[in-house]
Structures are given as C-alpha cells and as structure tokens.
Design an enzyme around this catalytic site. Structure first.
Site, PDB file in Angstrom:
ATOM      1  N   ARG A 122       0.628  -0.869   0.385  1.00  0.00           N
ATOM      2  CA  ARG A 122      -0.292   0.050   0.071  1.00  0.00           C
ATOM      3  C   ARG A 122       0.623   1.304   0.320  1.00  0.00           C
ATOM      4  O   ARG A 122       1.867   0.645   0.307  1.00  0.00           O
ATOM      5  CB  ARG A 122      -0.941  -0.120   1.182  1.00  0.00           C
ATOM      6  CG  ARG A 122      -2.077   1.022   1.366  1.00  0.00           C
ATOM      7  CD  ARG A 122      -2.981   0.916   0.130  1.00  0.00           C
ATOM      8  NE  ARG A 122      -4.465   1.883   0.841  1.00  0.00           N
ATOM      9  CZ  ARG A 122      -5.079   2.212  -0.109  1.00  0.00           C
ATOM     10  NH1 ARG A 122      -5.375   1.812  -1.454  1.00  0.00           N
ATOM     11  NH2 ARG A 122      -6.137   2.135   0.313  1.00  0.00           N
ATOM     12  N   THR A 399     -10.095  -0.920 -10.033  1.00  0.00           N
ATOM     13  CA  THR A 399      -8.803  -1.410  -9.416  1.00  0.00           C
ATOM     14  C   THR A 399      -8.736  -2.394  -9.932  1.00  0.00           C
ATOM     15  O   THR A 399      -9.852  -3.012 -10.665  1.00  0.00           O
ATOM     16  CB  THR A 399      -9.291  -1.368  -7.971  1.00  0.00           C
ATOM     17  OG1 THR A 399      -9.684  -0.294  -7.473  1.00  0.00           O
ATOM     18  CG2 THR A 399      -8.519  -2.510  -7.106  1.00  0.00           C
ATOM     19  N   THR A 417      -4.433  -1.056  -7.438  1.00  0.00           N
ATOM     20  CA  THR A 417      -4.849   0.174  -8.051  1.00  0.00           C
ATOM     21  C   THR A 417      -4.463   1.451  -8.089  1.00  0.00           C
ATOM     22  O   THR A 417      -3.411   1.674  -7.525  1.00  0.00           O
ATOM     23  CB  THR A 417      -5.760   0.218  -6.613  1.00  0.00           C
ATOM     24  OG1 THR A 417      -6.874   1.134  -7.452  1.00  0.00           O
ATOM     25  CG2 THR A 417      -5.611   0.740  -5.591  1.00  0.00           C
ATOM     26  N   ASN A 419      -6.279   3.672  -7.157  1.00  0.00           N
ATOM     27  CA  ASN A 419      -7.419   4.464  -6.754  1.00  0.00           C
ATOM     28  C   ASN A 419      -8.581   4.283  -8.114  1.00  0.00           C
ATOM     29  O   ASN A 419      -9.025   3.770  -8.162  1.00  0.00           O
ATOM     30  CB  ASN A 419      -7.130   5.919  -6.439  1.00  0.00           C
ATOM     31  CG  ASN A 419      -8.662   5.814  -5.239  1.00  0.00           C
ATOM     32  OD1 ASN A 419      -9.306   4.421  -4.851  1.00  0.00           O
ATOM     33  ND2 ASN A 419      -9.067   7.105  -4.968  1.00  0.00           N
ATOM     34  N   ASP A 441      -8.423   8.102  -0.181  1.00  0.00           N
ATOM     35  CA  ASP A 441      -8.606   6.720   0.568  1.00  0.00           C
ATOM     36  C   ASP A 441      -8.367   7.011   2.604  1.00  0.00           C
ATOM     37  O   ASP A 441      -9.140   6.571   3.035  1.00  0.00           O
ATOM     38  CB  ASP A 441      -7.751   5.754   0.671  1.00  0.00           C
ATOM     39  CG  ASP A 441      -8.679   4.830  -0.682  1.00  0.00           C
ATOM     40  OD1 ASP A 441      -9.487   5.508  -1.348  1.00  0.00           O
ATOM     41  OD2 ASP A 441      -7.927   3.656  -1.033  1.00  0.00           O
ATOM     42  N   GLY A 493     -13.894  -0.579  -4.741  1.00  0.00           N
ATOM     43  CA  GLY A 493     -14.216   0.076  -3.577  1.00  0.00           C
ATOM     44  C   GLY A 493     -14.099  -0.163  -2.134  1.00  0.00           C
ATOM     45  O   GLY A 493     -13.716  -1.187  -2.218  1.00  0.00           O
TER      46      GLY A 493
HETATM   47  O1  DON Z   1      -7.677   1.106  -1.532  1.00  0.00           O
HETATM   48  C1  DON Z   1      -9.312   1.442  -2.067  1.00  0.00           C
HETATM   49  O2  DON Z   1     -10.225   0.512  -1.349  1.00  0.00           O
HETATM   50  C2  DON Z   1      -9.659   1.859  -3.096  1.00  0.00           C
HETATM   51  N1  DON Z   1      -8.871   2.605  -3.231  1.00  0.00           N
HETATM   52  C3  DON Z   1      -9.962   1.317  -4.029  1.00  0.00           C
HETATM   53  C4  DON Z   1     -10.588   1.426  -5.183  1.00  0.00           C
HETATM   54  C5  DON Z   1     -11.125   0.482  -6.205  1.00  0.00           C
HETATM   55  O3  DON Z   1     -11.070  -0.751  -5.628  1.00  0.00           O
HETATM   56  C6  DON Z   1     -11.615   1.318  -7.437  1.00  0.00           C
HETATM   57  N2  DON Z   1     -12.542   0.121  -7.988  1.00  0.00           N
HETATM   58  N3  DON Z   1     -12.966   0.027  -9.367  1.00  0.00           N
END
Ligand code: DON
Length: 600
Positions: A122, A399, A417, A419, A441, A493
């Site tokens: 991350r 993502t 991702t 984001n 986030d 997300g």
């Molecule tokens: O880490 C996370 O929870 C988000 N940044 C993930 C973003 C995401 O899954 C967008 N997708 N469809």
C-alpha cells in the site's frame, strides 16, 4: 463443506439422461495452472510464465506488470496494493534457488503442507502531508485536490511489492518474468473494447495532462478504437530499467528522479527521500474457520480482510441455505450484518503501524455473537439509529484483482490500484506511468464521504508515512484437510468486501461452482448511504419484501470483477489428489479472461 455435497448430489450422470449440466455457468478447466485477470493479454502472459516453469508468484508478478501496460485504468507502476500467497513446502518453493538463499519470513504462517504470507505494498503519505491537506479555508473538502492533483498521490508501492515477492518466493529471474510486459509496451497491443470505451470516457481527465494525452490518445487527439495498436515506449523503458536494476530504479534511480522532479515543479509533496524510505512489509494473514474451511485474508491497512472475517463470523451459524440464495430473508440478514461491520471499519480501522485498533476483539467469537444478536428479523435498523448508538469501542471504480493457481496448488490473490480509474490522470513525463490518487482513501475530514461514499474517522486521518485504510480484500480458502482450495478478490472500492463475501457464500454455503458463484447478482450495503445497491437480476418480489421491511433499494451498474481460481481435486475426501485447476473471469468486465497454463 455442505456446499460441495450439494454440487455432487445434483451431478450424478445416471440422473441426467440428456446430459444437461447442473449449473448455467462453468469455469475454465486445466490439468495444470491458471491465471484469472481483468485483461486477457496480461492473463495469457502469466499462463505462459507458468508454462515456462514459473510458480504462482512468478505468474502473478508477470501478469501484474503486464496489467500496468494493458489495463492502464488500474494496473500500475505508480500505485499500490496487497497480495496473499500460499506455496507448498514440498513443491516448487524449495526448488527455487532464490528461496534457498534467503532467510525465512517471520510473518509467514504454516498451513497444511505449505506456508502463507501477506504482502503490504500500500502507498504511504509523504512526510510533508498533514491532516488538513484537502480542506479549504472554510473547512470544506476540496474534492478536486483530493482526486486530481499531485497532492492526491501517495508514495507508490507496486514496484517494491512485486520485486520483493518475486525475489523471495518466485522461481524465475525477474528479467524473464518482466520481459512480456516490456514487449507489450514496446511493440504495442491491440486495444480491447473495454479499454477503448474507458479511454474515451476518461478523455477529460487524461487530456488535461500533456503527458497522458500523448500516451493514451492518437496523434489527432482521438481515442484508440478497438483493435488499434497502443504503443507505450516510455513505459517500456521504465519497465526495462526495473527489470535490470530492480526496485532501486524506481525508488533511488532514474524513475525516482523523474517523479521527484515532477512533484517539485508541479507543487506535489513526494520527495526523493520519501521514495528512498518506502518499504513494503510482509504481514501475517488474518484467518478464520468458516464452514469447515480456513479463510486467509489481508490484515490492516486493508479494512477489507478484517471486515470480511467479521461478516463471515456473524453469518456462519445462520441457516442461509434454508433462507435461500438472494431471497429477501437472506439479503436482509446480509445487509444488517454489513452495516454493523462497515460501521466498525470506518470508525476503528487504520494503519497498524501508526494507530491502535481492537482487532482481537472485533474478530472474537463473543463480539460476533453480540453483533448477530442485533440483527432483527424482518426489520431494517436505519443507519441513523445505528450511528446514534454508542460505539462498540472507546476509541469507483477502478482497481484490479488477479488470482493464480500453479500446478502444485500454489495460490496467489493480489489486488492493485491507482484508486479511481487512471488515478489522478497525471503521467510522469519521460517515464510513461500514471500516478495514483490514493490520498483520497484517507479521512479528509471526519464524516465527509470519499470517492466511495465512505464516511471515515480520525483513525484514518492523513499523517506523514501513514498508509490509507483500504477495502482491497485478496483472499485464499483452504479445505478442511488444509489443502489449498481457491483464490479470489475484486476491485470496486468499498464494494470489494461485500463482493468477496458473496463469492465465498455462493461457493461454500450454496454449493455453486466457482463460475456460478462469481456470476450471481450481487448486493451491497455500507451503512451510509442507508440503502441497498442491487445488481440486475434480483427479483422484483424480493425488492418489494425488502422495502416492506424498511429497506431502500437502488439498481446500480454491475459491481466488482472477482477473477478467481480454484484447485481441482479428484474427490472431497481428506488428502485427495489435486487434478488441475479451474478459473473464472468475472463476466462483468469485457476484457477479462481466465487462461490455462499451456500444455508442455
Ligand atoms: O484501496 C481501496 O479501497 C480503494 N482505493 C480501491 C479502489 C477501487 O477498488 C476502485 N475500483 N473499482
């Protein structure tokens, strides 16, 4: 394993003279390994690496680098992610010279005949970042700055993560694993239908940045139509530098200089020192028993794994098979459990390196029992009522997820991702890779919704070096005898956690095969907004019943992309022999594919 029994019960050949199949969807089958990913060329790259003697880690790393080329919405060098792996001790893991030379990973756990570990790559907040980074003078949140500026970028982790896991657990040389991605970037690849549409939709974002405009649009400014060749020579050179010099190229070498220069000139915060200080720590996976299986998933700063396990623990004793798949009674129970679990996620979870959190208590049997008690039959507890109750403690869409299984049953689940789609839309000049907007986030301000409508707390405030709380939930499941069963995960997300939950319930409780488990319509609730998002395919009668019980429902576009794999066994008996693998590309994404290892 009641679910498996159910599948076998409906499948005996003598019961079906017409030889019809028991289910409507079917996984791809292989006598060897399998890669399931959101873009077919990248999946094929991983499958080919399996065919050349690579293990699940080599294939996952090869596919991830290829996705940075063929799925620029989400595949990345400038983002971050999580990975959970299991490799057999007596298989290829011990034949790899790299593993024999390196010290054991203390965070690894022994499970069945192998070892499992999680990797946290991350992104981190730069040292100059402060809690009020995205606040206007009047205290409101500046959404543009949080999503589309250089300030939205956190220190990328992908290159550190992929090179580290490959060096420790892979079998092949990094150069060999990265070569296909380099070629895809250098020679170009025919743009798929989904990418073509996605680039067109993202034109306002990408064309605002001259480097992105050059990289992702044709000379006349138009979007690449399906089938046209997209070449990315600068990205190819960056990949080549990483293949030759490893992560040092990205964190201390040429790419670090190019990124730091862009930040300096454009008013961003990331410095050469931030890049040099970046680390991707190993982590001990979270685990729980569920209906006779063992589930392993990502610990914080993923809020996904902890929330998934809370949900599984609350739901396990409920007779969901009796209430039935996607019935109003089942959906009601799931939604009430989801709201309770997301409430904890948003208030209590954060980066374990910087904030304390009551993880043991949240994952205890006692707490699960107490939460289960709070679910009322046929009556929705409104979010406002729940929020007003005392806290249990004192204290978009892009993502991508890929899953790999190798011929020895080695499993990798990894979600990565930028984001939102294409991150902040800014390509590093000369380096050809997009930057994340993962800083969104974090909690820009307690209670103010982020891109996924999540209203989070002070535990997840912006602070130097901190990692933003995530929902990404790469997950592995093991059979009762400890043998590896499946790898799954999803983008989406905040919806990721509930997507993974439903894939697991469909497979392990309802006995659907992996393809049906992934295809079934999904629902989602996250406390706020106080509504159930439903996909096409939930019956209108069901919707009416749920409305009578106090729920508000909203039909939304298809949620998630749960590309998953499974180990195929000769039988359900303990100690049964693996006979190959199964793979599923989520039908919700046009360019996704599950690709079998080519025969030798
Ligand atoms: O880490 C996370 O929870 C988000 N940044 C993930 C973003 C995401 O899954 C967008 N997708 N469809």
């Amino acid at each position: 394993m009641a679910g498996w029994a159910a599948v076998l019960l409906v499948a005996p050949a003598h019961a079906n003279l017409l030889q019809e199949q028991a289910q409507r969807f079917h996984p791809i089958e292989s006598s060897g390994g399998m890669v399931a990913a959101q873009e077919a060329r990248a999946a094929a790259v991983g499958a080919a690496i399996l065919g050349r003697g690579g293990n699940a880690v080599d294939a996952a790393v090869a596919t991830s680098f290829a996705l940075a080329v063929t799925l620029p919405q989400a595949g990345n060098l400038g983002g971050g992610g999580f990975l959970v792996l299991w490799l057999p001790r007596n298989g290829r893991i011990v034949t790899c010279r790299a593993v024999a030379r390196t010290a054991p990973v203390p965070e690894a756990i022994q499970l069945g005949r192998g070892e499992a570990v999680a990797l946290n790559f991350r992104e981190t907040a730069p040292q100059a970042a402060r809690a009020d980074l995205f606040l206007n003078a009047d205290g409101s949140v500046n959404r543009e700055r949080a999503l589309r500026s250089l300030l939205s970028t956190a220190v990328p982790g992908t290159v550190a993560g992929l090179t580290q896991v490959q060096a420790r657990y892979g079998c092949l040389p990094l150069r060999q694993v990265m070569q296909p991605a380099i070629e895809l970037a250098q020679r170009g690849f025919p743009v798929g239908v989904e990418l073509s549409r996605s680039l067109e939709a993202a034109a306002p974002l990408l064309k605002a940045d001259p480097s992105s405009a050059r990289q992702f649009f044709q000379a006349d400014g138009s979007a690449y139509p399906p089938g046209a060749l997209l070449r990315q020579p600068q990205l190819a050179a960056s990949l080549r530098c990483i293949a030759q010099a490893g992560a040092a190229c990205f964190y201390r070498g040429r790419l670090a200089q190019q990124l730091a220069a862009l930040m300096r000139q454009g008013g961003g915060l990331i410095t050469a020192a931030d890049l040099a200080a970046y680390r991707a720590p190993w982590a001990r996976p979270l685990q729980t028993r569920f209906r006779g299986t063992t589930v392993l998933t990502m610990p914080p700063p993923s809020g996904g794994g902890a929330t998934l396990l809370q949900l599984l623990k609350v739901l396990e004793p409920l007779d969901l098979a009796a209430t039935g798949l996607n019935s109003a009674a089942t959906i009601h129970r799931l939604v009430e459990a989801m709201n309770l679990a997301y409430r904890d996620r948003n208030r209590l979870l954060g980066d374990p390196d910087q904030v304390a959190m009551p993880l043991d208590r949240l994952l205890s049997d006692r707490y699960a029992a107490a939460q289960r008690q709070r679910i009322q039959a046929n009556r929705h507890r409104p979010a406002a009522a729940l929020e007003a109750e005392p806290s249990p403690s004192t204290e978009g869409t892009n993502t991508t997820h890929l899953s790999v299984v190798d011929r020895d049953g080695g499993l990798v689940a990894t979600t990565t991702t930028l984001n939102t789609a294409y991150g902040n839309g800014i390509t590093v000049p000369g380096a050809g890779f997009l930057l994340n907007n993962e800083m969104d986030d974090f909690t820009a301000q307690p209670g103010a919704p982020n891109a996924y409508g999540l209203r989070q707390g002070a535990q997840n405030a912006i602070a130097p070096g901190r990692r933003p709380l995530s929902s990404m939930t790469p997950t592995l499941v093991f059979r009762a005898d400890g043998a590896p069963l499946l790898a799954t995960g999803s983008p989406g997300g905040s919806r990721i956690i509930n997507t993974v939950l439903q894939v697991l319930l469909n497979r392990l409780v309802y006995g659907l095969n992996l393809a049906s488990a992934v295809a079934e319509p999904r629902i989602h609730s996250q406390l706020w907004p106080d509504q159930i998002s439903i996909e096409q395919g939930i019956s209108p009668d069901t919707v009416r019943l749920l409305e009578q019980w106090g729920h508000t429902l909203r039909l939304v576009p298809a949620m998630g992309s749960a590309n998953s794999v499974e180990v195929r066994y000769a039988s359900e008996a303990a100690g049964a022999r693996p006979t190959g693998s199964l793979g599923v590309a989520d039908p919700r994404r046009l360019d996704a594919a599950a690709i079998a290892q080519p025969p030798r």
